[in-house]
Scaffold this active site. Structure first.
Site, mmCIF file in Angstrom:
data_model
loop_
_atom_site.group_PDB
_atom_site.id
_atom_site.type_symbol
_atom_site.label_atom_id
_atom_site.label_comp_id
_atom_site.label_asym_id
_atom_site.label_seq_id
_atom_site.Cartn_x
_atom_site.Cartn_y
_atom_site.Cartn_z
ATOM 1 N N CYS A 50 0.728 -1.240 0.072
ATOM 2 C CA CYS A 50 -0.158 0.037 0.088
ATOM 3 C C CYS A 50 0.949 1.319 0.085
ATOM 4 O O CYS A 50 0.731 2.420 -0.684
ATOM 5 C CB CYS A 50 -0.859 -0.047 0.996
ATOM 6 S SG CYS A 50 -2.054 -1.428 0.817
ATOM 7 N N THR A 51 1.887 1.206 0.767
ATOM 8 C CA THR A 51 2.988 2.282 0.676
ATOM 9 C C THR A 51 3.422 2.533 -0.779
ATOM 10 O O THR A 51 3.323 3.651 -1.186
ATOM 11 C CB THR A 51 4.082 1.790 1.691
ATOM 12 O OG1 THR A 51 3.420 1.977 3.019
ATOM 13 C CG2 THR A 51 5.152 3.349 1.860
#
Length: 165
Positions: A50-51
């Site tokens: 997600c980062t």
């Protein structure tokens, strides 16, 4: 339990009102007044995948704005988590707190049997219609490619507008 499926091209994007990372209420229909919207759903703040995804979108944010589009991310974390995540990675766009998975379910992004969140991205027109959609849980670069394609299509259609300050 009702399984919600992804919305299809041409469907009306369901309205939702949820808090963002600053504690303000976010309304889909209000946001669409400012232009077409890239709405992406992601599993969780601070996870490696997600980062990578939010930073890839951050890195093309100016291009997105330059064709009159906006970006909003949605996941089930609370305001404090989203605020830290946004600050740490310098995210210039809104993150929505969907603790009860209201929008996540409406947009077919709920994980199998209700666990987790699928990685889903939509392009929504100002007329609140789904123009394009992609679901690629593990292939994060597919979402970046999807957004690049949306930018190119809008440029080809002469949708270039001055970037908003």
């Amino acid at each position: 339990m009702v399984e919600h499926r992804m919305l299809k091209v041409g469907d009306i994007a369901p309205e939702f009102v949820l808090p963002d990372q600053t504690g303000n209420e976010f309304s889909l229909t209000e946001k669409l007044r400012d232009g077409a919207l890239i709405l992406f759903f992601y599993p969780a703040d601070f996870t490696p995948g997600c980062t990578k995804e939010v930073c890839a979108i951050r890195d093309i944010h100016e291009e997105i704005l330059s064709v009159g589009m906006q970006v909003v991310g949605v996941s089930p974390q609370n305001r404090a988590s989203h605020s830290r995540f946004s600050d740490e990675y310098g995210l210039p766009y809104t993150l929505i707190c969907d603790l009860n998975k209201v929008a996540i379910k409406m947009y077919g992004a709920n994980g199998p049997m209700g666990f987790g969140v699928r990685r889903v991205t939509y392009l929504i027109s100002q007329g609140q219609r789904i123009q394009a959609a992609i679901c690629a849980d593990l292939r994060i670069n597919k979402h970046e490619e999807f957004i690049h394609k949306a930018i190119l299509l809008r440029e080809a259609a002469g949708m270039n507008t001055p970037a908003h300050d």
